[in-house]
Scaffold this active site. Structure first.
Site, short mmCIF file in Angstrom:
data_model
loop_
_atom_site.label_atom_id
_atom_site.label_comp_id
_atom_site.label_asym_id
_atom_site.label_seq_id
_atom_site.Cartn_x
_atom_site.Cartn_y
_atom_site.Cartn_z
N HIS A 1 -7.10 -67.89 -1.41
CA HIS A 1 -5.79 -68.01 -0.78
C HIS A 1 -4.95 -69.13 -1.40
O HIS A 1 -4.88 -69.27 -2.61
CB HIS A 1 -5.94 -68.21 0.73
CG HIS A 1 -6.66 -67.11 1.43
ND1 HIS A 1 -6.55 -65.79 1.04
CD2 HIS A 1 -7.49 -67.12 2.49
CE1 HIS A 1 -7.29 -65.03 1.85
NE2 HIS A 1 -7.87 -65.81 2.72
N LYS B 1 -9.15 -56.18 9.44
CA LYS B 1 -9.11 -56.61 8.03
C LYS B 1 -10.47 -57.22 7.69
O LYS B 1 -10.94 -58.14 8.36
CB LYS B 1 -8.00 -57.66 7.87
CG LYS B 1 -7.98 -58.40 6.53
CD LYS B 1 -7.24 -57.61 5.49
CE LYS B 1 -7.03 -58.43 4.22
NZ LYS B 1 -5.95 -59.42 4.35
N ILE B 2 -11.08 -56.70 6.62
CA ILE B 2 -12.37 -57.22 6.16
C ILE B 2 -12.32 -57.44 4.65
O ILE B 2 -11.37 -57.05 3.98
CB ILE B 2 -13.55 -56.28 6.51
CG1 ILE B 2 -13.41 -54.95 5.74
CG2 ILE B 2 -13.64 -56.05 8.00
CD1 ILE B 2 -14.67 -54.10 5.76
N SER B 3 -13.36 -58.01 4.12
CA SER B 3 -13.51 -58.11 2.67
C SER B 3 -13.98 -56.77 2.11
O SER B 3 -14.78 -56.07 2.76
CB SER B 3 -14.56 -59.17 2.32
OG SER B 3 -14.18 -60.44 2.77
N THR C 1 -15.50 -60.92 -0.67
CA THR C 1 -15.34 -60.43 -2.03
C THR C 1 -15.41 -61.60 -3.02
O THR C 1 -15.94 -61.46 -4.12
CB THR C 1 -14.00 -59.70 -2.19
OG1 THR C 1 -13.91 -58.69 -1.18
CG2 THR C 1 -13.88 -59.05 -3.55
N ALA C 2 -14.86 -62.73 -2.62
CA ALA C 2 -14.90 -63.91 -3.49
C ALA C 2 -16.34 -64.27 -3.86
O ALA C 2 -16.66 -64.51 -5.03
CB ALA C 2 -14.23 -65.09 -2.80
#
Length: 277
Positions: free
Chosen positions: A152, A53-55, A108-109
């Site tokens: 989150h 899992k990555i951005s 991504t944020a």
């Protein structure tokens, strides 16, 4: 087969069935938990496991070796990152030249924050400080930084730190594009059976929805001291139809984000053929 994802409730909820041998025909998984900043760096350096899992912000750097799996990730509406301060002022220009804490420079944020700040913060922000996301709100509260970019479950808890919302980057993105916000991607090495991996993950999502109580112990075991209510709110927000299938809207969101970022010189331009294959 080796896999790495975060200990966050949405990931443990989605992958519970697959990680516990509940999906017929799927191989035994060797699971490692790591925060997104770690998985991003491992994938870019070529040291990540078979599935990770990555951005989405890190996707342009890894598409030669990894394929995007069209399920299991985190996209949605009303779930974007927040920019918080300990000031009641709502003018984004207050961030000009100021110190801002972010959870990862590859997230991504942070990519969304840079796109937003380019149009809303004259002269740009000052120093960017990377710190674990659970340390960001205390740092803002205590005046160690002027603002914090949070993700989150911070959406549900920032008021506990007496912080104020400067902007909701998800709302900004949705109003600007009418698309969901793409946050976390599942990728797998291109030399693997990608069709089977996709089917296994999709079945794991479907199992989680059909048996919502089955994963509760697994989720709470890794939930980093979250209350059950906050963990469930986290799942409700980040696990949705896009988790089962990206679909046209999901792919449109991804390509729009990455093309905009590439145009601004923030990420390399992506090869569209590699995004869909």
């Amino acid at each position: 087969m080796k896999i790495m994802y975060s200990p966050c409730p949405n990931d443990t909820f989605i992958f519970h069935a697959l990680a516990h041998g509940l999906i017929a025909g799927a191989p035994k998984l060797d699971v490692t938990f790591a925060d997104i900043d770690i998985t991003n760096k491992l994938a870019i350096d070529g040291n990540a496991p078979d599935i990770v899992k990555i951005s989405f912000a890190a996707l342009p750097y890894v598409l030669d070796d990894y394929a995007l799996i069209p399920c299991g990730g985190a996209l949605g509406r009303g779930c974007g990152p927040l920019v918080l301060t300990n000031s009641e002022h709502k003018d984004p220009s207050m961030l000009a030249g100021k110190k801002v804490a972010v959870p990862s420079e590859l997230s991504t944020a942070y990519l969304l924050f840079r796109l937003w700040a380019a149009n809303h913060v004259p002269g740009g922000v000052g120093e960017i400080i990377v710190m674990p996301f659970h340390e960001i709100m205390p740092a803002v509260r205590d005046g160690k930084v002027d603002a914090g970019l949070v993700i989150h479950e911070a959406r549900f808890t920032y008021q506990n730190y007496n912080l104020n919302l400067l902007t909701d980057l998800g709302s900004w993105w949705e109003e600007d594009t009418n698309l969901p916000i793409p946050l976390g991607a599942i990728i797998a090495k291109r030399n693997l059976d990608l069709e089977s991996i996709t089917n296994w993950i999709k079945q794991s999502v479907q199992y989680a929805w059909k048996h919502p109580d089955a994963s509760k112990d697994y989720v709470m075991c890794h939930a980093q001291e979250l209350s059950p209510d906050v963990a469930q709110a986290h799942i409700d927000l980040y696990v949705n139809d896009f988790s089962e299938e990206l679909g046209d809207a999901g792919f449109a969101a991804i390509t729009t984000l990455l093309n905009r970022a590439a145009k601004e010189g923030l990420v390399p331009k992506i090869d569209m053929d590699k995004l869909y294959k």
